[in-house]
Design an enzyme around this catalytic site. Structure first.
Site, mmCIF file in Angstrom:
data_model
loop_
_atom_site.group_PDB
_atom_site.id
_atom_site.type_symbol
_atom_site.label_atom_id
_atom_site.label_comp_id
_atom_site.label_asym_id
_atom_site.label_seq_id
_atom_site.Cartn_x
_atom_site.Cartn_y
_atom_site.Cartn_z
ATOM 1 N N LYS A 220 0.819 -1.217 0.000
ATOM 2 C CA LYS A 220 0.000 0.000 0.000
ATOM 3 C C LYS A 220 0.848 1.260 0.000
ATOM 4 C CE LYS A 220 -4.416 -1.818 1.133
ATOM 5 N NZ LYS A 220 -5.505 -2.033 2.089
ATOM 6 N N ARG A 254 -3.791 -10.024 4.592
ATOM 7 C CA ARG A 254 -4.124 -10.095 3.169
ATOM 8 C C ARG A 254 -2.920 -9.583 2.393
ATOM 9 N NH1 ARG A 254 -6.014 -6.527 -0.603
ATOM 10 N NH2 ARG A 254 -7.482 -7.316 -2.160
HETATM 11 C C1 7PJ Z 1 -8.164 -4.358 1.216
HETATM 12 C C2 7PJ Z 1 -9.186 -5.136 0.689
HETATM 13 C C3 7PJ Z 1 -7.957 -4.370 2.632
HETATM 14 C C4 7PJ Z 1 -9.776 -5.940 2.767
HETATM 15 C C5 7PJ Z 1 -8.200 -4.062 -0.902
HETATM 16 C C6 7PJ Z 1 -5.144 -2.984 -2.200
HETATM 17 C C7 7PJ Z 1 -6.475 -2.340 -2.313
HETATM 18 N N1 7PJ Z 1 -9.984 -5.929 1.437
HETATM 19 N N2 7PJ Z 1 -9.192 -4.944 -0.655
HETATM 20 N N3 7PJ Z 1 -8.793 -5.179 3.354
HETATM 21 N N4 7PJ Z 1 -7.547 -3.709 0.199
HETATM 22 N N5 7PJ Z 1 -10.544 -6.692 3.548
HETATM 23 O O1 7PJ Z 1 -5.001 -4.196 -2.025
HETATM 24 O O2 7PJ Z 1 -4.163 -2.180 -2.295
HETATM 25 O O3 7PJ Z 1 -7.106 -3.692 3.209
HETATM 26 S S1 7PJ Z 1 -7.845 -3.486 -2.502
#
Ligand code: 7PJ
Length: 273
Positions: A220, A254
């Site tokens: 990020k 994640r």
């Molecule tokens: C997240 C997500 C997160 C959850 C994305 C990226 C943006 N879902 N989907 N948590 N981020 N639960 O991966 O940079 O932080 S998309």
């Protein structure tokens, strides 16, 4: 703590790694629909081989500034990938905020809904309630198109926790058992660097909600701000952030870089055994 996730029961006593599988055609390889599907399925298998405990399948980019895709387009991206991964052995999550996509994805084998909108879209609560899928309730401020322009909080920890408590209550009232829920502070979703750091610093406070915590920090922009690295050179920073999140109470991380994260967490677990 055990998370009920479709037919899976996930033991939350060790940190779990959720591997990110994007089903979004990129501008470099315009190989058509079958190419995108096959690439995503192959990537998913690779992440499982690297030790992913959960796969997160997404057909719409929700990165800051990203454009929305139509319902039809999102379905055409994710459903063939979910069908191709049916019975793959690990729970498959669908990253969407659209109730129609949730319903079709669950029918196609998804056992978790990862919703950046925390089931606020009309009909979303009912779709999940009518299933046995787990759900990740995430906090964000604003819409992906504009959320990073001027994020503002009086007290970011208090406001994010308050929102998540309200969404837990709404989900429970709709008939979703708490043992199907996960909460996520939503790093980077309408947050400045200082907001993100405050959330990570105090992540342990979220354990008071008594549902597993998911943290998404991988690659990020906050890591770019700290290190000066561009997005595809943030693996080391991402592993460090995942490790810090786990140390401060995260149950699921994640990530894009599954292999590196799995190794880092093995070291963490060996020391904590
Ligand atoms: C997240 C997500 C997160 C959850 C994305 C990226 C943006 N879902 N989907 N948590 N981020 N639960 O991966 O940079 O932080 S998309």
């Amino acid at each position: 703590m055990r998370l009920h996730c479709g037919s899976f029961r996930l033991d939350m006593s060790r940190p779990l790694v959720m591997g990110i599988v994007n089903v979004t055609p990129d501008s470099f390889s315009d190989g058509g629909r079958h190419f995108v599907r096959d690439t995503a399925i192959a990537h998913a298998h690779q992440l499982i081989a690297e030790g992913a405990d959960i796969l997160d399948i997404g057909g719409e980019s929700t990165r800051p500034g990203a454009q929305e895709v139509s319902l039809q387009e999102e379905l055409e991206r994710v459903l063939p990938v979910l069908e191709g991964l049916r019975g793959v052995g690990v729970p498959v999550s669908i990253d969407t905020f659209k109730p129609e996509v949730m319903r079709a994805a669950i029918a196609a084998g998804a056992s978790m809904v990862n919703d950046i909108n925390a089931l606020q879209q009309p009909g979303a609560l009912d779709v999940v309630a009518a299933s046995n899928a787990a759900v990740c309730l995430m906090h964000k401020q604003g819409k992906p198109q504009s959320m990073q322009l001027a994020p503002q909080y009086q007290d970011v920890m208090h406001e994010v926790m308050d929102f998540l408590q309200q969404r837990i209550a709404a989900a429970e009232a709709a008939g979703i058992a708490r043992n199907r829920m996960v909460v996520d502070p939503g790093f980077g979703f309408g947050k400045s660097l200082e907001h993100n750091l405050a959330l990570l610093r105090h992540l342990h406070d979220f354990t008071r909600m008594n549902v597993p915590i998911l943290a998404g920090l991988s690659r990020k922009s906050m890591l770019g701000m700290i290190t000066g690295q561009e997005v595809n050179k943030r693996a080391a920073a991402s592993v460090a952030a995942a490790l810090i999140a786990v140390q401060r109470g995260a149950h699921i991380v994640r990530v894009h870089d599954v292999k590196e994260t799995v190794d880092a967490l093995k070291v963490w677990q060996a020391v904590n055994a």
